[in-house]
Enzyme design. Structure first.
Site, PDB file in Angstrom:
ATOM      1  N   LYS A 316       0.862  -1.204  -0.076  1.00 60.83           N
ATOM      2  CA  LYS A 316       0.186  -0.021  -0.001  1.00 60.83           C
ATOM      3  C   LYS A 316       0.761   1.200  -0.107  1.00 60.83           C
ATOM      4  O   LYS A 316       1.885   1.277   0.516  1.00 60.83           O
ATOM      5  CB  LYS A 316      -0.876   0.054   1.182  1.00 60.83           C
ATOM      6  N   GLU A 323      -0.959  14.601   3.662  1.00 62.04           N
ATOM      7  CA  GLU A 323      -1.449  14.466   4.851  1.00 62.04           C
ATOM      8  C   GLU A 323      -0.923  15.371   5.880  1.00 62.04           C
ATOM      9  O   GLU A 323      -1.330  16.142   6.591  1.00 62.04           O
ATOM     10  CB  GLU A 323      -1.464  12.890   5.155  1.00 62.04           C
TER      11      GLU A 323
END
Length: 456
Positions: A316, A323
């Site tokens: 992933k 962020e």
């Protein structure tokens, strides 16, 4: 330990430090919160050096004392942050005028200048001569903020440079525009990036304009803005010396009462910084949403793989730089509330929230400068467009029907789009089936690249 005295009485001070009794009292009385930012300390040291040069040249200080102050101040300005902090330990949450920090600087310089001059140098009478914390501290606030904003602008300019490169690279890469989170008419990815670039350029203009107001210094107002214990000529000479020492075109603030009781310029500067934060949040969110996937999201962009994205899901990749930058943006937005409230507390002739105003402003600048730099280096420069995915979304879109509207009318075009959506066909198929458009007309009128006007 050694014993020193101030106006209140005797104080025990560690023998290996350079500060005096007022710093020692403050060190124990105000022990909560972050340290006073070193850029403020450095600015105060610059002010003390300039004042000593002027007071010495005007005969207000004995030359050995003036020379000793200048020598020590110049040496302190060469210290690295770690060594400087060792002598300036005070906290942000202290007296609202910054008096303890002003005296910390006075005491450290006086202690060392006494050795350099071979005679007693006094913190108040010599180093602080013709000054008050009430005008030196806000002057240092302006000086520190001016320098920090310059560094922030440079970081934004580097990011703008990256965006200009991508704007050119993807000048003709067609993709789907979106409004209200719904499909809209085509644009190119270069055009989308140009919107981000122009937004940051506007932020640069706003920050630069706010920064320019900080060149006006309230120095010379002394206690309440009247200039008691100094003269306009002395103030002018000190500011001229600061200009010579720093290369910054400082000016004397026209109304010193304003400079001590309100911090409008700093509040406006943070407002521009806060606006930058809101714009960066928008840009970072656009990028992370467009990079969502790789198979279940928009999938239009590919972002660099900087670290594993999950402790449980192998392979992933997460938009971590986006962020981080958006979290920084939320902090800066909150900081704007802090500064706004603090600036409103200018009771009579003195705003007594000075330390929190400058510490918060510098925190916002530092966070955005660092966050934007790593966002640019670790995400933006490695960003690539998935042109095939972009084109597939355009080909499957119904909003290219907008280009048919001038030729066949809005209502007919709307029915074509609705039929395509209902029947699960392409817009081209629905348009030809309607009998209102030929194949040649559709291909001419609904050319996605032509619809972007990129070559106009």
């Amino acid at each position: 330990m050694r014993i020193e005295n101030d106006a209140i009485g005797a104080v025990e001070i560690p023998d290996d430090v350079w500060w005096g009794p007022q710093t020692e009292r403050s060190r124990h009385n105000f022990a909560v919160g972050p340290d006073m930012p070193l850029p403020v300390i450095r600015a105060l040291i610059e002010i003390k050096r300039a004042a000593a040069k002027v007071n010495g040249s005007r005969g207000n200080l004995e030359q050995p004392i003036a020379d000793g102050i200048v020598q020590v101040a110049s040496a302190l300005l060469t210290f690295n942050d770690h060594d400087l902090r060792s002598q300036f330990p005070l906290k942000v949450y202290q007296t609202g005028s910054g008096t303890q920090t002003n005296m910390n600087v006075n005491e450290v310089i006086a202690h060392q200048a006494s050795k350099a001059a071979g005679t007693t140098v006094l913190a108040n009478d010599h180093v602080n001569q013709g000054q008050s914390s009430n005008d030196t501290f806000p002057t240092a606030m302006h000086m520190a903020a001016y320098a920090a904003l310059g560094s922030l602008v440079s970081t934004i300019q580097h990011t703008v440079g990256t965006m200009k490169t991508q704007e050119q690279q993807y000048h003709r890469t067609v993709k789907l525009g979106r409004t209200h989170l719904q499909d809209a008419t085509p644009i190119t990815f270069g055009q989308e990036v140009s919107g981000w670039r122009a937004t940051l350029e506007q932020d640069i203009r706003a920050i630069t304009a706010a920064r320019d107001t900080l060149r006006a210094l309230p120095l010379g107002g002394t206690a309440v803005g009247t200039g008691l214990n100094t003269t306009p000529a002395a103030t002018k000479a000190i500011i001229t010396q600061l200009i010579s020492d720093s290369g910054v075109a400082y000016t004397s603030m026209t109304n010193k009462f304003h400079g001590l009781s309100a911090h409008t310029e700093l509040t406006n500067a943070h407002a521009a910084v806060k606006t930058l934060a809101t714009d960066l949040m928008k840009i970072a969110n656009d990028i992370r949403f467009l990079a969502s996937g790789p198979r279940g999201g928009y999938g239009e962009l590919t972002i660099p793989t900087n670290e594993p994205g999950s402790s449980i899901m192998p392979g992933k990749v997460n938009p971590t730089q986006a962020e981080a930058l958006t979290m920084i943006a939320t902090r800066v937005m909150g900081n704007d509330v802090t500064i706004s409230v603090a600036n409103s507390q200018g009771n009579f002739e003195m705003n007594v929230y000075k330390p929190i105003i400058i510490a918060t402003l510098l925190e916002s600048i530092t966070l955005l400068r660092g966050g934007l730099d790593q966002f640019n280096r670790l995400l933006l420069t490695g960003l690539t467009a998935n042109a095939d995915r972009m084109r597939a979304d355009v080909d499957g879109s119904l909003m290219t029907v907008t280009a048919l509207s001038p030729h066949i009318g809005y209502e007919v075009s709307a029915r074509i789009a609705q039929h395509a959506l209902r029947d699960g066909t392409t817009l081209r198929e629905a348009a030809l089936k309607s009998g209102k458009v030929t194949a040649a007309q559709f291909d001419e009128w609904a050319d996605p690249l032509q619809m972007t006007r990129v070559d106009d």
